[in-house]
Design an enzyme around this catalytic site. Sequence first.
Site, PDB file in Angstrom:
ATOM      1  N   THR A   1       0.834  -1.194   0.000  1.00  0.00           N
ATOM      2  CA  THR A   1       0.000   0.000   0.000  1.00  0.00           C
ATOM      3  C   THR A   1       0.869   1.244   0.000  1.00  0.00           C
ATOM      4  O   THR A   1       2.020   1.216   0.459  1.00  0.00           O
ATOM      5  CB  THR A   1      -0.943   0.021   1.218  1.00  0.00           C
ATOM      6  OG1 THR A   1      -1.853   1.130   1.093  1.00  0.00           O
ATOM      7  CG2 THR A   1      -0.161   0.183   2.516  1.00  0.00           C
TER       8      THR A   1
ATOM      9  N   ASN B   1      -0.983   3.938   1.108  1.00  0.00           N
ATOM     10  CA  ASN B   1      -1.940   4.651   1.951  1.00  0.00           C
ATOM     11  C   ASN B   1      -1.457   4.610   3.397  1.00  0.00           C
ATOM     12  O   ASN B   1      -1.395   3.543   4.010  1.00  0.00           O
ATOM     13  CB  ASN B   1      -3.314   3.975   1.807  1.00  0.00           C
ATOM     14  CG  ASN B   1      -4.402   4.655   2.599  1.00  0.00           C
ATOM     15  OD1 ASN B   1      -4.233   4.969   3.774  1.00  0.00           O
ATOM     16  ND2 ASN B   1      -5.550   4.870   1.965  1.00  0.00           N
ATOM     17  N   ALA B   2      -1.109   5.777   3.947  1.00  0.00           N
ATOM     18  CA  ALA B   2      -0.544   5.834   5.289  1.00  0.00           C
ATOM     19  C   ALA B   2      -1.518   5.326   6.346  1.00  0.00           C
ATOM     20  O   ALA B   2      -1.119   4.657   7.307  1.00  0.00           O
ATOM     21  CB  ALA B   2      -0.111   7.262   5.619  1.00  0.00           C
TER      22      ALA B   2
ATOM     23  N   ASP C   1      -7.562  -4.820  -0.243  1.00  0.00           N
ATOM     24  CA  ASP C   1      -8.386  -4.012  -1.137  1.00  0.00           C
ATOM     25  C   ASP C   1      -9.744  -3.919  -0.465  1.00  0.00           C
ATOM     26  O   ASP C   1     -10.353  -4.938  -0.123  1.00  0.00           O
ATOM     27  CB  ASP C   1      -8.510  -4.632  -2.527  1.00  0.00           C
ATOM     28  CG  ASP C   1      -8.981  -3.587  -3.536  1.00  0.00           C
ATOM     29  OD1 ASP C   1      -8.235  -2.613  -3.747  1.00  0.00           O
ATOM     30  OD2 ASP C   1     -10.082  -3.721  -4.085  1.00  0.00           O
ATOM     31  N   SER C   2     -10.181  -2.705  -0.251  1.00  0.00           N
ATOM     32  CA  SER C   2     -11.401  -2.517   0.523  1.00  0.00           C
ATOM     33  C   SER C   2     -12.212  -1.381  -0.057  1.00  0.00           C
ATOM     34  O   SER C   2     -11.702  -0.565  -0.835  1.00  0.00           O
ATOM     35  CB  SER C   2     -11.063  -2.237   1.996  1.00  0.00           C
ATOM     36  OG  SER C   2     -10.151  -1.152   2.095  1.00  0.00           O
TER      37      SER C   2
ATOM     38  N   GLY D   1     -10.260   7.997   5.051  1.00  0.00           N
ATOM     39  CA  GLY D   1     -11.217   7.675   3.991  1.00  0.00           C
ATOM     40  C   GLY D   1     -12.635   8.093   4.339  1.00  0.00           C
ATOM     41  O   GLY D   1     -12.891   9.213   4.770  1.00  0.00           O
ATOM     42  N   TYR D   2     -13.566   7.171   4.172  1.00  0.00           N
ATOM     43  CA  TYR D   2     -14.984   7.431   4.385  1.00  0.00           C
ATOM     44  C   TYR D   2     -15.419   7.210   5.836  1.00  0.00           C
ATOM     45  O   TYR D   2     -16.615   7.254   6.139  1.00  0.00           O
ATOM     46  CB  TYR D   2     -15.829   6.517   3.485  1.00  0.00           C
ATOM     47  CG  TYR D   2     -15.657   6.742   2.003  1.00  0.00           C
ATOM     48  CD1 TYR D   2     -16.618   7.429   1.257  1.00  0.00           C
ATOM     49  CD2 TYR D   2     -14.544   6.246   1.337  1.00  0.00           C
ATOM     50  CE1 TYR D   2     -16.474   7.612  -0.115  1.00  0.00           C
ATOM     51  CE2 TYR D   2     -14.384   6.425  -0.039  1.00  0.00           C
ATOM     52  CZ  TYR D   2     -15.351   7.110  -0.754  1.00  0.00           C
ATOM     53  OH  TYR D   2     -15.199   7.293  -2.113  1.00  0.00           O
TER      54      TYR D   2
ATOM     55  N   LYS E   1     -12.072   0.470  17.027  1.00  0.00           N
ATOM     56  CA  LYS E   1     -12.421   0.170  15.637  1.00  0.00           C
ATOM     57  C   LYS E   1     -11.884  -1.188  15.197  1.00  0.00           C
ATOM     58  O   LYS E   1     -12.610  -1.992  14.633  1.00  0.00           O
ATOM     59  CB  LYS E   1     -11.886   1.264  14.714  1.00  0.00           C
ATOM     60  CG  LYS E   1     -12.198   1.011  13.238  1.00  0.00           C
ATOM     61  CD  LYS E   1     -11.558   2.061  12.356  1.00  0.00           C
ATOM     62  CE  LYS E   1     -11.747   1.697  10.884  1.00  0.00           C
ATOM     63  NZ  LYS E   1     -11.012   2.588   9.978  1.00  0.00           N
TER      64      LYS E   1
END
Length: 213
Positions: free
Chosen positions: A15, A17-18, A76-77, A160-161, A182
């Site tokens: 990835t 993505n940090a 992958d999400s 993200g979302y 989480k």
Amino acid sequence: MSLHRALTGRVVIATHNAGKLREMQELLAPFGIEAVSAGALGLPVPDETGHMFAENAAIKAHAAAKATGLPALSDDSGLCVDALDGAPGLFTADWAGPNKDFYAAMERVMRELEKREAPDRRAHFVSALVIAWPDGHEELFEGRVFGQVVWPPRGDKGFGYDPMFQPDGFAETFGEISSDEKHGIDWSKPQPSGLSHRARAFVKLAAGCLHRV
């Protein structure tokens, strides 16, 4: 006898993505796995040409394993909104644009819902985790968490979302929930589980491929 291959030593997290890297490092910490990101190694981002989360996760994991000679773990999400026929889904990151503006992506979700005049706010997150080894061996584990999208977004935790997703059974969004809450996992329980989609997939991965230290 386990049909899975054990993961030990050093692993590449496929990835750039940090936020995703941070979550994966936290999940792997109890297992003595040394994790380094594809971004830190300067690896290119492969084209994600799959039609399923699992396929795109496999593309990224195999590319990193081949480039480094190390096992590689990829996630992958995405967010799937029922009233949008599962969108943004595989295009979850794409909706944020080249600048990764996820507030704009969340605004787009709501615009699309308003255009359809859809009162249904049901949604779920999906995570597909793939471990790939340099010899081509692959392991796949998937997890989901269900809830609803809310507006306006709430909270500044996660990434993200997360600020617009409220999981079932919670009054808070993923943006308001702590990292421990989480995706923290109580490994002392006979059947450990986590809240997030990634944690739920990781519990399955750990049962098959990891050993606590």
